[in-house]
Motif scaffolding. Sequence first.
Motif, PDB file in Angstrom:
ATOM      1  N   ALA A  72       0.988  -1.397  -0.005  1.00 17.42           N
ATOM      2  CA  ALA A  72       0.376  -0.308   0.136  1.00 17.42           C
ATOM      3  C   ALA A  72       0.996   1.455  -0.643  1.00 17.42           C
ATOM      4  N   ASP A  73       1.834   1.348   0.816  1.00 19.24           N
ATOM      5  CA  ASP A  73       3.077   2.599   0.812  1.00 19.24           C
ATOM      6  C   ASP A  73       3.380   2.528  -0.406  1.00 19.24           C
ATOM      7  N   ASN A  74       4.143   1.735  -1.132  1.00 23.17           N
ATOM      8  CA  ASN A  74       4.174   1.595  -2.489  1.00 23.17           C
ATOM      9  C   ASN A  74       3.229   2.254  -3.901  1.00 23.17           C
ATOM     10  N   ARG A  75       2.065   2.371  -3.439  1.00 18.87           N
ATOM     11  CA  ARG A  75       1.936   2.718  -4.810  1.00 18.87           C
ATOM     12  C   ARG A  75       2.294   4.471  -4.532  1.00 18.87           C
ATOM     13  N   GLU A  76       2.419   4.366  -6.224  1.00 16.50           N
ATOM     14  CA  GLU A  76       1.873   6.411  -6.571  1.00 16.50           C
ATOM     15  C   GLU A  76       0.585   6.894  -6.834  1.00 16.50           C
ATOM     16  N   ILE A  77       1.106   8.496  -6.668  1.00 17.85           N
ATOM     17  CA  ILE A  77       0.168   8.854  -6.257  1.00 17.85           C
ATOM     18  C   ILE A  77       0.030   9.834  -7.247  1.00 17.85           C
ATOM     19  N   GLY A  78      -1.107   9.583  -8.364  1.00 23.11           N
ATOM     20  CA  GLY A  78      -0.891  10.777  -9.477  1.00 23.11           C
ATOM     21  C   GLY A  78      -2.455  10.521 -10.294  1.00 23.11           C
ATOM     22  N   PHE A  79      -2.662  10.742 -11.800  1.00 26.03           N
ATOM     23  CA  PHE A  79      -3.343  10.943 -12.314  1.00 26.03           C
ATOM     24  C   PHE A  79      -3.325   9.415 -12.984  1.00 26.03           C
ATOM     25  N   PRO A  80      -5.334   9.404 -13.656  1.00 26.99           N
ATOM     26  CA  PRO A  80      -4.885   7.814 -14.268  1.00 26.99           C
ATOM     27  C   PRO A  80      -4.070   8.583 -15.631  1.00 26.99           C
ATOM     28  N   ASP A  81      -3.827   7.468 -16.124  1.00 18.68           N
ATOM     29  CA  ASP A  81      -2.867   7.452 -17.369  1.00 18.68           C
ATOM     30  C   ASP A  81      -3.885   8.397 -18.573  1.00 18.68           C
ATOM     31  N   PRO A  82      -4.742   7.864 -18.698  1.00 17.05           N
ATOM     32  CA  PRO A  82      -5.500   9.010 -20.020  1.00 17.05           C
ATOM     33  C   PRO A  82      -5.611  10.571 -19.192  1.00 17.05           C
ATOM     34  N   VAL A  83      -5.883  11.168 -18.046  1.00 21.00           N
ATOM     35  CA  VAL A  83      -5.925  12.614 -17.938  1.00 21.00           C
ATOM     36  C   VAL A  83      -4.583  12.602 -18.114  1.00 21.00           C
ATOM     37  N   ALA A  84      -3.444  11.978 -17.450  1.00 23.99           N
ATOM     38  CA  ALA A  84      -2.274  12.285 -17.446  1.00 23.99           C
ATOM     39  C   ALA A  84      -1.484  12.448 -18.931  1.00 23.99           C
ATOM     40  N   LYS A  85      -2.403  12.258 -19.649  1.00 21.23           N
ATOM     41  CA  LYS A  85      -1.718  11.669 -21.022  1.00 21.23           C
ATOM     42  C   LYS A  85      -2.149  13.057 -21.872  1.00 21.23           C
ATOM     43  N   TYR A  86      -2.992  13.370 -21.605  1.00 21.67           N
ATOM     44  CA  TYR A  86      -4.042  15.074 -22.136  1.00 21.67           C
ATOM     45  C   TYR A  86      -3.413  16.577 -21.743  1.00 21.67           C
ATOM     46  N   ILE A  87      -3.129  15.857 -20.367  1.00 18.94           N
ATOM     47  CA  ILE A  87      -1.957  17.054 -19.822  1.00 18.94           C
ATOM     48  C   ILE A  87      -0.987  17.707 -20.323  1.00 18.94           C
ATOM     49  N   LEU A  88      -0.113  16.630 -20.319  1.00 15.52           N
ATOM     50  CA  LEU A  88       1.144  16.420 -21.464  1.00 15.52           C
ATOM     51  C   LEU A  88       0.507  16.841 -23.053  1.00 15.52           C
ATOM     52  N   TYR A  89      -0.805  16.818 -23.309  1.00 14.01           N
ATOM     53  CA  TYR A  89      -0.539  16.782 -24.396  1.00 14.01           C
ATOM     54  C   TYR A  89      -0.974  18.022 -24.640  1.00 14.01           C
ATOM     55  N   LYS A  91      -0.081  20.972 -22.858  1.00 15.63           N
ATOM     56  CA  LYS A  91       0.951  21.490 -22.277  1.00 15.63           C
ATOM     57  C   LYS A  91       2.187  21.484 -23.831  1.00 15.63           C
ATOM     58  N   HIS A  92       2.018  20.907 -24.280  1.00 19.66           N
ATOM     59  CA  HIS A  92       2.818  20.534 -25.640  1.00 19.66           C
ATOM     60  C   HIS A  92       1.741  21.434 -26.164  1.00 19.66           C
ATOM     61  N   LEU A  93       0.049  21.790 -26.456  1.00 25.11           N
ATOM     62  CA  LEU A  93      -0.098  22.919 -27.938  1.00 25.11           C
ATOM     63  C   LEU A  93       0.210  23.913 -27.187  1.00 25.11           C
ATOM     64  N   TYR A  94      -0.156  24.589 -26.024  1.00 27.98           N
ATOM     65  CA  TYR A  94      -0.444  25.767 -25.195  1.00 27.98           C
ATOM     66  C   TYR A  94       0.786  26.017 -24.208  1.00 27.98           C
ATOM     67  N   PRO A  95       0.991  27.452 -24.862  1.00 25.05           N
ATOM     68  CA  PRO A  95       1.757  28.314 -23.862  1.00 25.05           C
ATOM     69  C   PRO A  95       1.437  28.001 -22.133  1.00 25.05           C
TER      70      PRO A  95
END
Length: 118
Positions: A72-89, A91-95
């Motif tokens: 349980a301690d080793n789980r990483e907290i973060g966004f689900p895969d599709p959400v993280a990819k969309y955020i990165l996308y 960030k790439h498109l907009y300043p």
Amino acid sequence: MDVKEDFTQLRLRFTDPVQHDYEVIRPVVLFAQSANSRSRETEVPRTTVREKAKQFVIEGMLGLVDQRATAADNREIGFPDPVAKYILYLKHLYPPSIIAKSCASSGINLATKPTMAR
């Protein structure tokens, strides 16, 4: 005093679950006592005594640590895969200034990095 009573008294002094597990398996590992008889003395299921003794022989004291807690301690907290990819996308498109304005109006905290959940 009976061995069962001895362990009941000893149990009151334990400060850690690993200490309890070690005391349960100690006679099995050190003196080759059977898991069945140690199970009767400690009121711990014989399969548990056997498994704990096996883990102790393989991994030492770390084998007695509850693996569920570490998983349980080793789980990483973060966004689900599709959400993280969309955020990165995005960030790439907009300043960054446009993203900051959009996030501020949406109430999103930019201090967190979008990471992919594992």
